[in-house]
Design a protein around this motif. Structure first.
Motif, PDB file in Angstrom:
ATOM      1  N   ASP A 148       0.817  -1.220   0.000  1.00 59.39           N
ATOM      2  CA  ASP A 148       0.000   0.000   0.000  1.00 59.39           C
ATOM      3  C   ASP A 148       0.850   1.270   0.000  1.00 59.39           C
ATOM      4  OD1 ASP A 148       0.091   0.773   3.199  1.00 59.39           O
ATOM      5  OD2 ASP A 148       0.111  -1.379   2.852  1.00 59.39           O
ATOM      6  N   CYS A 174      -0.844  -5.792   4.730  1.00 62.20           N
ATOM      7  CA  CYS A 174      -1.681  -6.182   5.869  1.00 62.20           C
ATOM      8  C   CYS A 174      -2.744  -5.118   6.101  1.00 62.20           C
ATOM      9  CB  CYS A 174      -0.832  -6.364   7.126  1.00 62.20           C
ATOM     10  SG  CYS A 174       0.163  -7.838   7.049  1.00 62.20           S
ATOM     11  N   SER A 199      14.377  -5.646  10.773  1.00 66.49           N
ATOM     12  CA  SER A 199      13.400  -5.072  11.702  1.00 66.49           C
ATOM     13  C   SER A 199      12.500  -4.077  10.968  1.00 66.49           C
ATOM     14  CB  SER A 199      14.150  -4.371  12.826  1.00 66.49           C
ATOM     15  OG  SER A 199      13.244  -3.703  13.652  1.00 66.49           O
ATOM     16  N   THR A 205       3.344  -7.991  12.283  1.00 64.20           N
ATOM     17  CA  THR A 205       2.041  -7.543  11.781  1.00 64.20           C
ATOM     18  C   THR A 205       1.425  -8.646  10.911  1.00 64.20           C
ATOM     19  OG1 THR A 205       2.918  -5.289  11.748  1.00 64.20           O
ATOM     20  CG2 THR A 205       0.876  -5.676  10.536  1.00 64.20           C
ATOM     21  N   THR A 231      11.474  -4.412  17.624  1.00 57.10           N
ATOM     22  CA  THR A 231      10.359  -4.591  18.547  1.00 57.10           C
ATOM     23  C   THR A 231      10.290  -6.024  19.078  1.00 57.10           C
ATOM     24  OG1 THR A 231       9.208  -2.954  17.216  1.00 57.10           O
ATOM     25  CG2 THR A 231       7.875  -4.198  18.799  1.00 57.10           C
ATOM     26  N   THR A 232      10.354  -6.990  18.189  1.00 64.05           N
ATOM     27  CA  THR A 232      10.304  -8.392  18.619  1.00 64.05           C
ATOM     28  C   THR A 232      11.662  -8.776  19.185  1.00 64.05           C
ATOM     29  OG1 THR A 232       8.721  -8.850  16.880  1.00 64.05           O
ATOM     30  CG2 THR A 232       9.815 -10.764  17.849  1.00 64.05           C
TER      31      THR A 232
HETATM   32  N1  LIG Z   1       1.428   0.632   5.558  1.00 58.55           N
HETATM   33  C1  LIG Z   1       1.690  -0.555   6.050  1.00 58.55           C
HETATM   34  N2  LIG Z   1       2.336  -0.654   7.229  1.00 58.55           N
HETATM   35  C2  LIG Z   1       2.617  -1.879   7.696  1.00 58.55           C
HETATM   36  C3  LIG Z   1       2.230  -3.062   7.014  1.00 58.55           C
HETATM   37  N3  LIG Z   1       2.666  -4.118   7.725  1.00 58.55           N
HETATM   38  C4  LIG Z   1       3.292  -3.617   8.816  1.00 58.55           C
HETATM   39  N4  LIG Z   1       3.243  -2.282   8.808  1.00 58.55           N
HETATM   40  C5  LIG Z   1       3.787  -1.367   9.825  1.00 58.55           C
HETATM   41  O1  LIG Z   1       5.195  -1.493   9.913  1.00 58.55           O
HETATM   42  C6  LIG Z   1       5.635  -1.261  11.240  1.00 58.55           C
HETATM   43  C7  LIG Z   1       6.555  -2.375  11.721  1.00 58.55           C
HETATM   44  O2  LIG Z   1       5.821  -3.572  11.790  1.00 58.55           O
HETATM   45  P1  LIG Z   1       6.247  -4.801  12.719  1.00 58.55           P
HETATM   46  O3  LIG Z   1       5.249  -5.878  12.439  1.00 58.55           O
HETATM   47  O4  LIG Z   1       6.443  -4.376  14.115  1.00 58.55           O
HETATM   48  O5  LIG Z   1       7.654  -5.175  12.070  1.00 58.55           O
HETATM   49  P2  LIG Z   1       8.614  -6.427  12.419  1.00 58.55           P
HETATM   50  O6  LIG Z   1       9.158  -6.924  11.136  1.00 58.55           O
HETATM   51  O7  LIG Z   1       7.914  -7.390  13.277  1.00 58.55           O
HETATM   52  O8  LIG Z   1       9.787  -5.689  13.220  1.00 58.55           O
HETATM   53  P3  LIG Z   1      10.766  -6.307  14.374  1.00 58.55           P
HETATM   54  O9  LIG Z   1       9.929  -6.999  15.366  1.00 58.55           O
HETATM   55  O10 LIG Z   1      11.465  -5.108  14.911  1.00 58.55           O
HETATM   56  O11 LIG Z   1      11.704  -7.220  13.643  1.00 58.55           O
HETATM   57  C8  LIG Z   1       4.368  -1.115  12.085  1.00 58.55           C
HETATM   58  O12 LIG Z   1       4.109   0.249  12.275  1.00 58.55           O
HETATM   59  C9  LIG Z   1       3.294  -1.732  11.202  1.00 58.55           C
HETATM   60  O13 LIG Z   1       2.019  -1.171  11.429  1.00 58.55           O
HETATM   61  C10 LIG Z   1       1.541  -2.926   5.775  1.00 58.55           C
HETATM   62  O14 LIG Z   1       1.172  -3.874   5.094  1.00 58.55           O
HETATM   63  N5  LIG Z   1       1.296  -1.658   5.351  1.00 58.55           N
END
Ligand SMILES: Nc1nc2c(ncn2[C@@H]2O[C@H](COP(=O)(O)OP(=O)(O)OP(=O)(O)O)[C@@H](O)[C@H]2O)c(=O)[nH]1
Ligand SMILES: [Mg+2]
Ligand SMILES: [Zn+2]
Length: 349
Positions: A148, A174, A199, A205, A231-232
């Motif tokens: 998106d 997502c 990360s 998500t 975060t994780t």
């Molecule tokens: N616009 C948008 N934002 C997203 C999408 N998926 C995740 N995000 C955003 O990206 C950010 C990081 O998402 P996380 O799921 O915490 O990322 P992660 O890969 O788990 O990160 P770590 O746990 O640090 O490794 C958050 O603010 C989410 O809301 C998406 O499909 N679209």
């Protein structure tokens, strides 16, 4: 609870039957909190202590591993006795000065190599993940998140397709649900999918979306460069409502390769073949006559950037090999010393 839902199958059952497992019961490591491990068994979840590491690497335990457990008594609790042989494993070189393998995920069927389609999109990084994934024995799938936020999805997907021939590529969001249906087809009862990537790319998500609830913590990325905030903090294996297992992992800062023979073959087999066509077997691929690489570069059949990436990876891998050999020789010397000490001691008596 039934361990079959957690992926117990013939591969592990056969090992179990061949070993001395009297008084033991099997379980799968589903979360790693450092000293403590959470384990799924037929009679529910347990939290047990990580065994003491007396002999380095002997019993490295990773999330996804199957272990043999023994209940000792109410006070002492349950102990891990051994780790079953792995079906697949995704490894990297551990950080720090020591040359050591770190198993990131064990017994996985599919690895989702997750990258976001925002400013953090990086082909060189994805290539390294692909090499490690092919090495792991699991099937790599490229998942491009945050569709998106991106105006050139198809251009970026095409770049990935070029670098990773034969690997499925899925742009998803997502937020809008785009591409989610195609993602769901990788999940089946007893099959394990691991989410790996930097990360902030949206691994947790995605896990929450597939779980249908906000189970894992997520956090916004840094505004100025779209990088995540780590975060994780621990690896965790989740049982999806419709069956199948999903491993969420902390974002990796870097992926130092540990083994790469198969991975390099899959991704750069043609380049390796080309280098064998040079007239001189020790060709430096500079101005030597009959250099097949230079000819291919000039003819445009070999991309200069790809060639440079191959050179860089080669250098890194030969450096790693040298370090591994040094360690091996060091271990052998230590072993020799210990042995001669023992011999000397035994001569005294
Ligand atoms: N616009 C948008 N934002 C997203 C999408 N998926 C995740 N995000 C955003 O990206 C950010 C990081 O998402 P996380 O799921 O915490 O990322 P992660 O890969 O788990 O990160 P770590 O746990 O640090 O490794 C958050 O603010 C989410 O809301 C998406 O499909 N679209
Ligand atoms: Mg996360
Ligand atoms: Zn050459």
């Amino acid at each position: 609870m039934n361990i079959i839902a957690y992926g117990w199958n013939k591969f592990f059952e056969n090992q179990w039957n061949e070993m001395n497992t009297e008084g033991l019961f099997p379980g799968r490591v589903i979360a790693d909190y450092g000293q403590l491990l959470r384990i799924a068994t037929n009679s529910g979840e347990l939290v047990v202590n990580r065994p003491l590491q007396k002999h380095e690497d002997k019993m490295q335990i990773a999330v996804g591993d199957w272990v043999a457990l023994e209940f000792v008594n109410e006070i002492e609790g349950t102990f891990i006795r051994f780790v079953l042989k792995r079906n697949t494993k995704f490894s990297r070189a551990a950080s720090g000065i020591e040359v050591k393998e770190q198993i990131v995920a064990a017994n996985i069927d599919t690895v989702f190599l997750v990258q976001s389609l925002n400013n953090d999109f990086n082909m060189k990084r994805l290539e390294r993940y692909l090499i490690a994934a092919w090495e792991s024995g699991a099937v790599p799938v490229v998942v491009l998140t945050k569709a998106d936020c991106c105006y050139d999805i198809f251009d970026k997907a095409a770049i990935v397709n070029n670098t990773a021939p034969g690997v499925e590529v899925h742009p998803i969001s997502c937020l809008t649900g785009e591409g989610m249906e195609e993602i769901r087809k990788y999940f089946a009862p007893g099959k394990t999918v691991a989410l790996l990537g930097s990360s902030g790319v949206g691994k947790s998500t995605l896990a929450n979306t597939l779980m249908g609830q906000e189970l894992l913590k997520t956090q916004g990325v840094r505004e100025y460069d779209d990088k995540g905030r780590h975060t994780t903090t621990h690896r965790e294996l989740l049982l999806l409502p419709e069956g199948g297992l999903l491993m969420d992992t902390p974002g990796m800062r870097s992926l130092s390769l540990w083994e790469a023979d198969t991975g390099m073959d899959v991704l750069f087999g043609d380049v390796e073949e080309l280098t064998k066509l040079c007239r001189f077997h020790d060709c430096g691929h500079g101005n030597e006559p009959g250099c097949a690489v230079r000819e291919a570069l000039e003819a445009g059949t070999l991309d200069m950037k790809r060639w440079q990436r191959w050179l860089k990876l080669q250098k890194e891998l030969s450096h790693l090999e040298a370090k591994k050999e040094n360690k091996l020789r060091y271990n052998e010397r230590q072993w020799g010393r210990q042995n001669s000490k023992l011999i000397r001691q035994s001569k005294k008596y």
